[in-house]
Design a protein around this motif. Structure first.
Motif, PDB file in Angstrom:
ATOM      1  N   VAL A 637      12.940  32.144  15.216  1.00  0.00           N
ATOM      2  CA  VAL A 637      11.528  31.770  15.128  1.00  0.00           C
ATOM      3  C   VAL A 637      10.755  32.920  14.484  1.00  0.00           C
ATOM      4  N   ASP A 638       9.968  32.601  13.482  1.00  0.00           N
ATOM      5  CA  ASP A 638       9.076  33.575  12.855  1.00  0.00           C
ATOM      6  C   ASP A 638       7.874  33.756  13.771  1.00  0.00           C
ATOM      7  N   ARG A 639       7.737  34.949  14.324  1.00  0.00           N
ATOM      8  CA  ARG A 639       6.642  35.229  15.254  1.00  0.00           C
ATOM      9  C   ARG A 639       5.667  36.197  14.590  1.00  0.00           C
ATOM     10  N   ARG A 640       4.399  35.859  14.662  1.00  0.00           N
ATOM     11  CA  ARG A 640       3.363  36.711  14.087  1.00  0.00           C
ATOM     12  C   ARG A 640       2.323  36.989  15.154  1.00  0.00           C
ATOM     13  N   ASP A 641       2.062  38.273  15.331  1.00  0.00           N
ATOM     14  CA  ASP A 641       1.188  38.714  16.418  1.00  0.00           C
ATOM     15  C   ASP A 641       1.685  38.177  17.755  1.00  0.00           C
ATOM     16  N   GLY A 642       3.003  38.102  17.879  1.00  0.00           N
ATOM     17  CA  GLY A 642       3.630  37.678  19.130  1.00  0.00           C
ATOM     18  C   GLY A 642       3.653  36.181  19.350  1.00  0.00           C
ATOM     19  N   LYS A 643       3.122  35.394  18.410  1.00  0.00           N
ATOM     20  CA  LYS A 643       3.051  33.947  18.609  1.00  0.00           C
ATOM     21  C   LYS A 643       3.981  33.237  17.625  1.00  0.00           C
ATOM     22  N   PRO A 644       4.638  32.143  18.081  1.00  0.00           N
ATOM     23  CA  PRO A 644       5.488  31.378  17.168  1.00  0.00           C
ATOM     24  C   PRO A 644       4.684  30.841  15.993  1.00  0.00           C
ATOM     25  N   PHE A 645       5.201  31.047  14.790  1.00  0.00           N
ATOM     26  CA  PHE A 645       4.490  30.638  13.590  1.00  0.00           C
ATOM     27  C   PHE A 645       5.251  29.566  12.809  1.00  0.00           C
ATOM     28  N   GLY A 646       6.575  29.629  12.853  1.00  0.00           N
ATOM     29  CA  GLY A 646       7.382  28.677  12.101  1.00  0.00           C
ATOM     30  C   GLY A 646       8.838  29.038  12.221  1.00  0.00           C
ATOM     31  N   ASN A 647       9.676  28.260  11.549  1.00  0.00           N
ATOM     32  CA  ASN A 647      11.079  28.630  11.459  1.00  0.00           C
ATOM     33  C   ASN A 647      11.212  29.926  10.659  1.00  0.00           C
ATOM     34  N   ASN A 648      12.139  30.781  11.061  1.00  0.00           N
ATOM     35  CA  ASN A 648      12.392  32.025  10.349  1.00  0.00           C
ATOM     36  C   ASN A 648      13.233  31.706   9.113  1.00  0.00           C
ATOM     37  N   ARG A 649      12.599  31.742   7.943  1.00  0.00           N
ATOM     38  CA  ARG A 649      13.293  31.360   6.720  1.00  0.00           C
ATOM     39  C   ARG A 649      14.484  32.266   6.447  1.00  0.00           C
ATOM     40  N   MET A 650      14.366  33.529   6.818  1.00  0.00           N
ATOM     41  CA  MET A 650      15.465  34.454   6.582  1.00  0.00           C
ATOM     42  C   MET A 650      16.704  34.004   7.347  1.00  0.00           C
ATOM     43  N   VAL A 651      16.545  33.685   8.627  1.00  0.00           N
ATOM     44  CA  VAL A 651      17.667  33.211   9.431  1.00  0.00           C
ATOM     45  C   VAL A 651      18.160  31.875   8.906  1.00  0.00           C
TER      46      VAL A 651
END
Length: 865
Positions: A637-651
């Motif tokens: 999970v792509d987390r920004r400022d500690g909050k879920p933002f979206g799927n982690n594209r890198m993973v």
């Protein structure tokens, strides 16, 4: 519409407002824009949208463009359906169009016909080569009646001495039943990240908009009453007042069968609000305008240019203008007491009382504010001038200087861009930290200066090119500016930004429009610094899926969308359209910032895995997988400022590689504004030349398709692999055989003085290899063993039990790139990721292992329980 020998009520009112003796003025010209006359007749300005086939109307005071009445005529991606509408408006002596569009009828009426009116109001058809000159130009556009809606005619009129474009709107009920008409228009004058001010919401005799930086103002006047304004993304204008019999009307009018009604609007352009209002009040006896020269002086008695002067007249807000290079404003103001407030460089200088009397008024404002000057020269390690970004950071509690909005060209916020290594900038007095940089291949200069009132400070900065990237060029495959329609950044400012950040290859990728950077690059004299090619971002819906960048494409200047393909609601059809465009030409197709799960594994977005949008797989060459520092920790999970933002594209990308995908990874800025916009992400692409002017466009495409790409926000990362017992060296993007399963892996990391890495590792099929995983302080501390810039250089033998793709990663887990990259990109942690080397250990071809890395393959974000 406007077929009568006597014009409708609205137009009749128009004819009466310019009573008096006509002055000796040049003729008014109305012409269809063509390749032969465009440069002569079309206006200039950051927001000009005129193309061939539109009509220009101009005299000595006004230049206006009306879009050809077609359902396919769009100004840009977000300003659509502009057929028959006013799309450009400025003045000949200070051309700086900032109008996106003025929509008569608030976009309710499709205008599909147009014609001219001659001196006797006879109909004259508009042809492909129409061009006439005379005392008056009258252009009519028409929308046909349908059930429940009247027919609508709009007359655009300009006389040789007019300082306003007149827009007369005529409604006629041709049906059997009464219809209701709303007398309202709307306009798009985009103000985000601009210095644009609007008249407050409410009822007005005049409504106005003023772009204080780019030097363009508009005043709108209703011929029979007041204007009620409501500001949203655009501005809605409602009209009400009294008709010629004195009866109230609007903004809602009921038209019985056969009835007609309408209104007229006068639109005054000016280089600033003072000039636009002076034009509007010129024939109004209520305002006794007098010629005024305002001179603004600094504390040393010198002219103060670039000073915004805001005027209150008799205690009420009136307007504003900016001093020229001589510190002057030449304008007209009403007689009476005025208060002048002066602001410059982000500093509120003061407020001053003056009085405007009859006749010439020479008003001198003596301020106590005295700026200083910083003059600089930036060179590389060999003493040659080098482009640079210079940032002025005020020390203590002082505010940073403010040179211009984020859309500006060279002076943006607290930044100065120089493409030739020299600059001279007026700044408020005070103490500053000065950061001079030229991208991550160069050390940055960090200094401190004190600027005294009236003083000059010399800054000399030498930027050593300490990172060796021979054989690679720096690229950003995703940038925007004002032609995209979702921002207002100056396109030339994008080139300043790219060049000063040492981006060497940058396709032009505006939204839904093929465009070019070539003219800006030539004008700035930086053909030896950056290579470009025409392309676009085809921006469809939904947002996370249907955005693709593509280049090269054939640019057809000054045509609808530059000759671009149109979007499709179906992702697969849209991508296939790109494949077929320009006669199936070879091109790079990049999938932009996707929700990887939704795009590839969850076609209908219901959270249940399926085949995804499978037809795009063979056509997409590269895919954006930023944010790049999301590689740290490999959280799905792509987390920004500690909050879920979206799927982690890198993973997700690593998971896709394990399923056999051959889509290569890229990271791009998707820059929309010029304040630290470009440079925050980049790709190094393998290149046979290090000379930007000689970059081979075919090679860029082919090496990108092959994955010869290093993704980074700063560190330069190299990866090679050699099978044990073999002399064949594989580079990023290659495929090799390793019959013994043993591979000698070498990883090198270089960094400038403003960032560092503290973790370097190898991903083997998406998992960190225990055989190649290093941090400072480990028992085998190998960091910094090659000098100041070479932070890491290590070769290890890695045993592979199965076919594997190898990806090198270098990150700085305990720092950011904020010293140089500004408040947004500066939050990133340093990171670089290579594309893979594929290793076949058994000689039967590379076989992916299918590992999903501890998480199921993604679906649309937020749908999985």
């Amino acid at each position: 519409m406007f077929r009568r020998t006597t014009l409708p009520i609205a137009a009749l009112a128009v004819l009466s407002i310019w009573a008096g003796t006509a002055r000796a003025e040049g003729p008014v010209t109305v012409a269809v824009l063509t390749p032969e006359n465009y440069d002569e007749l079309a206006p200039r300005g950051k927001e000009v949208d005129a193309i061939y086939g539109d009509v220009v109307i101009r005299n000595d005071h006004v230049i206006a463009v009306v879009a050809q009445p077609k359902g396919t005529r769009h100004a840009n991606m977000t300003v659509r359906d502009v057929g028959g509408q006013l799309i450009d408006l400025t003045t000949p002596d200070s051309q700086s169009d900032q109008l996106s569009a003025y929509f008569v009828g608030r976009r309710r009426y499709p205008f599909r016909k147009w014609h001219l009116l001659d001196a006797d109001n006879g109909r004259v058809e508009v042809g492909e080569k129409t061009r006439v000159s005379g005392r008056t130009a009258k252009l009519v556009v028409e929308a046909e009646a349908v059930e429940g809606r009247p027919s609508v005619g709009v007359l655009y009129r300009l006389r040789s001495d007019d300082k306003a474009l007149t827009i007369s709107v005529d409604f006629e009920n041709e049906g059997e039943k009464a219809v209701t008409v709303l007398l309202e228009d709307d306009t798009r004058i985009d103000s985000r990240n601009e210095r644009i001010r609007f008249e407050r919401n409410g009822l007005h005799d005049l409504f106005w908009a003023h772009d204080r930086h780019w030097g363009q103002a508009y005043v709108f006047e209703h011929n029979r009453g007041t204007i009620k304004s409501t500001t949203t993304r655009g501005v809605v204008l409602e009209f009400s007042g009294k008709d010629l019999t004195g009866s109230p009307f609007g903004p809602k009018v009921v038209l019985p069968k056969g009835a007609f009604d309408g209104y007229a609007l006068y639109v005054y352009p000016g280089r600033d609000l003072l000039e636009a209002k002076a034009r509007a009040y010129e024939y109004d006896d209520e305002f006794d305008l007098q010629p005024v020269t305002i001179r603004v002086l600094d504390g040393a008695g010198r002219a103060l240019p670039e000073a915004l002067v805001t005027v209150e007249h008799e205690g009420k807000p009136y307007g504003a203008a900016t001093t020229d290079a001589r510190g002057r404003i030449d304008t007209k103001l009403p007689q009476g007491d005025c208060e002048l407030s002066v602001t410059t460089l982000g500093v509120r200088v003061g407020t001053y009382e003056v009085s405007v009397g009859e006749g010439e008024n020479d008003l001198t404002v003596e301020t106590a504010f005295t700026p200083g000057v910083v003059a600089g020269k930036v060179v590389d390690g060999d003493g040659r001038p080098v482009p640079a970004k210079i940032e002025f950071q005020a020390k203590g509690d002082a505010a940073d200087p403010d040179f211009g909005p984020h859309s500006a060209t060279r002076y943006v916020g607290n930044l100065v861009y120089t493409v030739d290594g020299t600059f001279e900038r007026t700044v408020p007095p005070g103490d500053y930290r000065v950061v001079v940089s030229h991208g991550p291949e160069y050390d940055a200069h960090f200094g401190e200066i004190s600027v005294e009132p009236g003083g000059t400070v010399d800054v000399r900065a030498t930027l050593e090119r300490v990172v060796d990237t021979a054989g690679w060029v720096s690229a950003d495959y995703h940038s925007h500016s004002s032609p995209s329609g979702d921002n207002t950044s100056d396109q030339r400012g994008r080139i300043y930004n790219l060049v000063c950040e040492h981006v060497e290859f940058a396709p032009c990728t505006e939204h839904n429009r093929i465009s070019t950077y070539d003219g800006h690059i030539a004008a700035l004299g930086v053909v030896d610094r950056i290579r470009t090619v025409s392309g676009m971002e085809l921006t469809g819906r939904p947002l996370p899926l249907n955005h693709q960048n593509v280049f090269p494409l054939v640019h057809r200047p000054r045509t609808q969308d530059g000759g671009a393909p149109v979007t499709d609601v179906d992702v697969e059809r849209q991508v296939e359209r790109l494949v077929l465009w320009d006669d199936r030409s070879e091109k790079l197709i990049q999938q932009n910032h996707p929700d990887v799960g939704w795009l590839f594994y969850d076609r209908n977005g219901d959270g249940e895995p399926d085949e995804g949008h499978a037809r795009i797989r063979p056509h997409v060459d590269v895919m954006e997988i930023h944010p790049i520092d999301a590689v740290i920790g490999l959280d799905p999970v792509d987390r920004r400022d500690g909050k879920p933002f979206g799927n982690n594209r890198m993973v997700n990308w690593l998971q896709m590689l394990n399923q056999g995908s051959r889509i290569r990874g890229v990271v791009n800025t998707d820059a929309h504004y010029n304040f630290h916009g470009s440079g925050g992400l980049r790709n190094w692409i393998r290149s046979s030349t290090d000379d930007p002017a000689k970059i081979d466009l075919v090679e860029m495409r082919e090496n990108s398709e092959a994955g010869r790409i290093v993704m980074s926000n700063g560190p330069f990362l190299e990866l090679t692999a050699k099978p044990v017992g073999s002399e064949k060296l594989a580079e990023i993007g290659d495929r090799i055989n390793a019959p013994t399963g043993e591979v000698e892996v070498r990883v090198r990391v270089q960094c400038p003085n403003w960032l560092d890495v503290d973790h370097v590792y190898l991903l083997v099929n998406g998992r960190i290899s225990e055989q190649f995983d290093f941090r400072p302080g480990d028992s085998t501390d190998v960091f910094g063993n090659g000098g100041e810039a070479l932070r890491f250089d290590e070769t290890r033998t890695v045993k592979l039990p199965e076919d594997a793709h190898l990806i090198a990663v270098a990150v700085g887990e305990k720092q950011t790139v904020g010293k140089v990259m500004g408040p947004a990109w500066g939050k990133q942690r340093p990171a670089a990721v290579t594309n893979p080397i594929f290793v076949d250990v058994d000689g039967d071809g590379f076989r992916p292992n299918g590992d999903t890395l501890g998480s199921p393959l993604p679906v649309k974000f937020g749908t999985r329980g």
